[in-house]
Design an enzyme around this catalytic site. Structure first.
Site, PDB file in Angstrom:
ATOM      1  CG  ASP A 139      -2.157   0.327   1.071  1.00 48.37           C
ATOM      2  OD1 ASP A 139      -3.307  -0.317   1.442  1.00 48.37           O
ATOM      3  OD2 ASP A 139      -2.521   1.216   0.268  1.00 48.37           O
TER       4      ASP A 139
ATOM      5  CD  GLU B 215      -9.306   4.089  -1.720  1.00 45.31           C
ATOM      6  OE1 GLU B 215      -8.291   4.647  -1.438  1.00 45.31           O
ATOM      7  OE2 GLU B 215     -10.191   3.646  -1.230  1.00 45.31           O
TER       8      GLU B 215
ATOM      9  CG  HIS C  59      -9.327  -2.045   3.882  1.00 45.07           C
ATOM     10  ND1 HIS C  59      -8.913  -1.734   2.606  1.00 45.07           N
ATOM     11  CD2 HIS C  59      -8.759  -0.762   4.586  1.00 45.07           C
ATOM     12  CE1 HIS C  59      -8.318  -0.662   2.229  1.00 45.07           C
ATOM     13  NE2 HIS C  59      -8.208   0.238   3.426  1.00 45.07           N
ATOM     14  CG  ASP C  60     -11.536   1.341   3.198  1.00 47.45           C
ATOM     15  OD1 ASP C  60     -10.976   1.971   1.821  1.00 47.45           O
ATOM     16  OD2 ASP C  60     -11.410   1.281   4.090  1.00 47.45           O
TER      17      ASP C  60
ATOM     18  CG  ASP D  79      -4.880   5.333   0.917  1.00 49.38           C
ATOM     19  OD1 ASP D  79      -5.779   4.480   1.079  1.00 49.38           O
ATOM     20  OD2 ASP D  79      -4.916   6.475   1.878  1.00 49.38           O
TER      21      ASP D  79
HETATM   22  O1  TEU Z   1      -9.887   4.978   1.685  1.00 54.02           O
HETATM   23  C1  TEU Z   1     -10.549   6.229   1.189  1.00 54.02           C
HETATM   24  C2  TEU Z   1     -11.828   6.133   0.559  1.00 54.02           C
HETATM   25  O2  TEU Z   1     -12.050   6.839  -0.486  1.00 54.02           O
HETATM   26  C3  TEU Z   1     -12.854   5.274   1.335  1.00 54.02           C
HETATM   27  O3  TEU Z   1     -12.758   4.161   0.963  1.00 54.02           O
HETATM   28  C4  TEU Z   1     -12.716   5.779   2.774  1.00 54.02           C
HETATM   29  O4  TEU Z   1     -11.887   4.975   3.331  1.00 54.02           O
HETATM   30  C5  TEU Z   1     -14.233   5.748   3.242  1.00 54.02           C
HETATM   31  O5  TEU Z   1     -14.576   4.446   3.737  1.00 54.02           O
HETATM   32  C6  TEU Z   1     -15.405   6.131   2.522  1.00 54.02           C
HETATM   33  O6  TEU Z   1     -16.482   6.358   3.570  1.00 54.02           O
HETATM   34  C7  TEU Z   1      -8.646   4.971   1.562  1.00 54.02           C
HETATM   35  C8  TEU Z   1      -8.285   3.589   2.337  1.00 54.02           C
HETATM   36  O7  TEU Z   1      -8.575   2.513   1.710  1.00 54.02           O
HETATM   37  C9  TEU Z   1      -8.739   3.858   3.897  1.00 54.02           C
HETATM   38  O8  TEU Z   1      -8.729   2.706   4.680  1.00 54.02           O
HETATM   39  C10 TEU Z   1      -8.400   5.034   4.666  1.00 54.02           C
HETATM   40  O9  TEU Z   1      -9.091   4.951   5.810  1.00 54.02           O
HETATM   41  C11 TEU Z   1      -8.404   6.270   3.729  1.00 54.02           C
HETATM   42  O10 TEU Z   1      -8.025   6.136   2.456  1.00 54.02           O
HETATM   43  C12 TEU Z   1      -7.302   7.219   4.327  1.00 54.02           C
HETATM   44  O11 TEU Z   1      -6.069   6.847   4.116  1.00 54.02           O
END
Ligand code: TEU
Ligand code: CA
Length: 560
Positions: free
Chosen positions: A102, A258, A331-332, A203
């Site tokens: 990541d 992402e 994971h989100d 990310d």
């Molecule tokens: O996620 C950013 C994002 O756009 C979304 O997935 C966000 O986490 C949220 O769930 C939307 O409601 C990335 C990472 O995948 C996430 O785990 C981190 O918290 C975030 O960036 C900040 O680094």
């Protein structure tokens, strides 16, 4: 007519995402670690996936569970040592697998040395590694809000200025305008690539270029602000081309960015084959499908038809220019079988339906840990069991500062919260599901006695075995990788019907994404007679009609 295929290893691969904190705890401190992953490599390898995406294992105060990095080239001791990481990498390579890590460079932790320096004084050499702005009449510089609720600005009394953080206040945004920042990041990337990792998941890479105009944005809807002010900034492609030229192009690697705010119209600007930027993006249109105007916790149930439409629209938008990435959870976002399937009476069938979808749709699939055994969302009893900073911040916004009651908030957290996908991997029915003999950092899903790797693998209905078989099937049928994709029923509310074809070989896939049963009339312009794969043991098609039971899916050979 032979079609020229631009073959790439990352197009023919299947990814598996590991959230290390919750995968396997080898030293019983309640936190998953790299040694635990090493102990379970055979589980992953036997599934038949090719690339592991490892969520952050770097030094971090864990405000956002590692997505707030305080030292990019050091492994957090709770995850183990650099030697552990190198051992994992060597083991994966010895098995013909790859490891991507990541890259979290839209922001650092506020405990990173750069920020500790930057906040010392306005003329500190590191000051403009970040975005600092004076307030306006004792107010924040503008009305921007954080993804995680509240203002996107934090006041620093010592220097009487605010700094920008699109996520938590402990995740200050890095200033990519500053060439020193970019050079530091490129140096760090080379550190990891020279170790032999096989690429990066980047990310929120769509957010690194900030707008010229730091004025107020349209905060009526979060998504509008995201697209208007945060994503796809004016220099984003300049930065990615520079990164490609200075770093990425020197290695045989894979990159997947992402992309919050990357619309399907803009996608090929990032991943078009001659763009010299990224290979793929994780598009978030599908993941944001049930976000209301205020975002994730402003939950608006989606229709199955919208899932179909988004999947097809993105495939169509990328065309032959960009290569898609197909994922339905990570994971989100909530567990796919709970969010898109039926995790009660049809958990196994719907989990297998989405296995067929993930592995026969066009693009590189990404499977999230636990999806291979149909793990579900978790219903925690009270707020104290939630760990995720997004959920806790939203509690502050909606309950403490708002007028929502706790019970209603917990209902939304149960549906949308990220802890749903962060409960420990369920290995067996022993204490803590075999994840740890210590006290896990987050509660194990109470259904672990019914849903765990050991029990699933022993079952005649094994989801793991179904994935294994499909992964093998996909790998040996290039039509499912490079074949064309045609949507055969755009108007149906819940049946997804599409074909994949390449040089005379073809497959017709039908997915009944509903609790209904129906007779489905097959297209009469295709000679369909043999069901090759199905998630029911006795699927039938007769006289161009498929009898579809709830969540039934099948792969049918197209005779040409
Ligand atoms: O996620 C950013 C994002 O756009 C979304 O997935 C966000 O986490 C949220 O769930 C939307 O409601 C990335 C990472 O995948 C996430 O785990 C981190 O918290 C975030 O960036 C900040 O680094
Ligand atoms: Ca541990």
């Amino acid at each position: 007519m032979t079609i020229v295929i631009d073959r790439k290893w990352w197009k023919e691969s299947v990814m598996y995402q590991i959230y290390p904190r919750s995968f396997m705890d080898s030293n019983n401190d309640g936190i998953g670690d790299i040694r635990g992953i090493i102990d379970k490599v055979d589980h992953i390898a036997s599934l038949g996936v090719d690339i592991i995406w490892l969520s952050p294992v770097y030094m971090s105060p864990n405000d956002d569970n590692g997505y707030d990095i305080s030292d990019y080239t050091k492994i957090h001791p709770e995850f183990g040592t650099m030697e552990d990481l190198e051992e994992l990498l060597n083991i994966l390579h010895s098995k013909g697998m790859k490891l991507i890590m990541d890259l979290v460079v839209n922001h650092s932790s506020d405990e990173h040395q750069w920020f500790l320096e930057a906040k010392k004084s306005k003329d500190n050499p590191y000051r403009n590694y970040y975005h600092w702005y004076p307030g306006k009449n004792d107010q924040e510089p503008n009305n921007w809000v954080s993804f995680f609720g509240g203002s996107a600005w934090e006041y620093d009394e010592n220097t009487d200025e605010y700094y920008l953080h699109l996520f938590t206040r402990k995740q200050p945004d890095l200033n990519w305008e500053n060439p020193k920042v970019r050079e530091e990041i490129y140096k760090m990337m080379r550190f990891w690539l020279d170790k032999g990792i096989d690429g990066f998941r980047m990310d929120v890479i769509s957010l690194i270029s900030k707008p010229e105009d730091f004025g107020d944005g349209d905060i009526s809807e979060f998504n509008k602000l995201l697209i208007q002010k945060y994503a796809n900034g004016p220099r984003i492609h300049e930065y990615l081309k520079e990164m490609h030229e200075k770093v990425l192009s020197h290695y045989d690697i894979m990159t997947v960015g992402e992309g919050p705010g990357i619309t399907k119209e803009l996608a090929n600007d990032y991943i078009g084959k001659d763009r010299n930027e990224l290979n793929m993006i994780f598009q978030l249109d599908l993941m944001f499908i049930d976000f209301g105007p205020e975002g994730k916790f402003d939950y608006q149930p989606f229709k199955r038809r919208e899932v179909k439409q988004l999947l097809m629209a993105w495939d169509h938008a990328l065309g032959d220019e960009g290569w898609n990435n197909i994922f339905l959870d990570n994971h989100d976002f909530p567990r796919l079988v709970s969010r898109f399937g039926n995790d009660k009476e049809f958990r196994i069938q719907s989990a297998k339906l989405f296995a067929i979808l993930l592995l026969t749709f066009k693009g590189t699939p990404c499977i999230y840990q636990g999806t291979e055994i149909g793990m579900t969302n978790v219903k925690f009893d009270g707020l104290s069991e939630y760990r995720d900073v997004e959920t806790l911040n939203m509690y502050q916004k909606y309950v403490v500062e708002g007028d929502m009651n706790e019970a209603d908030f917990l209902k939304i957290a149960h549906i949308q919260g990220r802890d749903n996908v962060r409960t420990p991997m369920q290995w067996n029915d022993s204490e803590n599901a075999g994840f740890s003999e210590g006290d896990p950092w987050i509660k194990v899903n109470p259904n672990f006695r019914e849903i765990n790797v050991e029990k699933d693998k022993e079952s005649d209905d094994s989801i793991f075995s179904f994935y294994q078989d499909l992964l093998h099937f996909r790998k040996n049928n290039l039509a499912l990788i490079y074949g064309s994709l045609t949507d055969h029923d755009p108007d149906h509310d819940f049946v997804l019907a599409y074909s994949r074809k390449l040089e005379g070989k073809g497959y017709f896939i039908i997915c009944n994404m509903s609790n209904e049963s129906l007779d489905y009339h097959l297209p009469n312009n295709l000679d369909l007679n043999k069901i090759l794969k199905s998630n029911y043991s006795d699927s039938t098609i007769l006289n161009s009609k498929a009898t579809m039971r709830p969540w039934e899916a099948m792969i049918i050979r197209i005779e040409t």
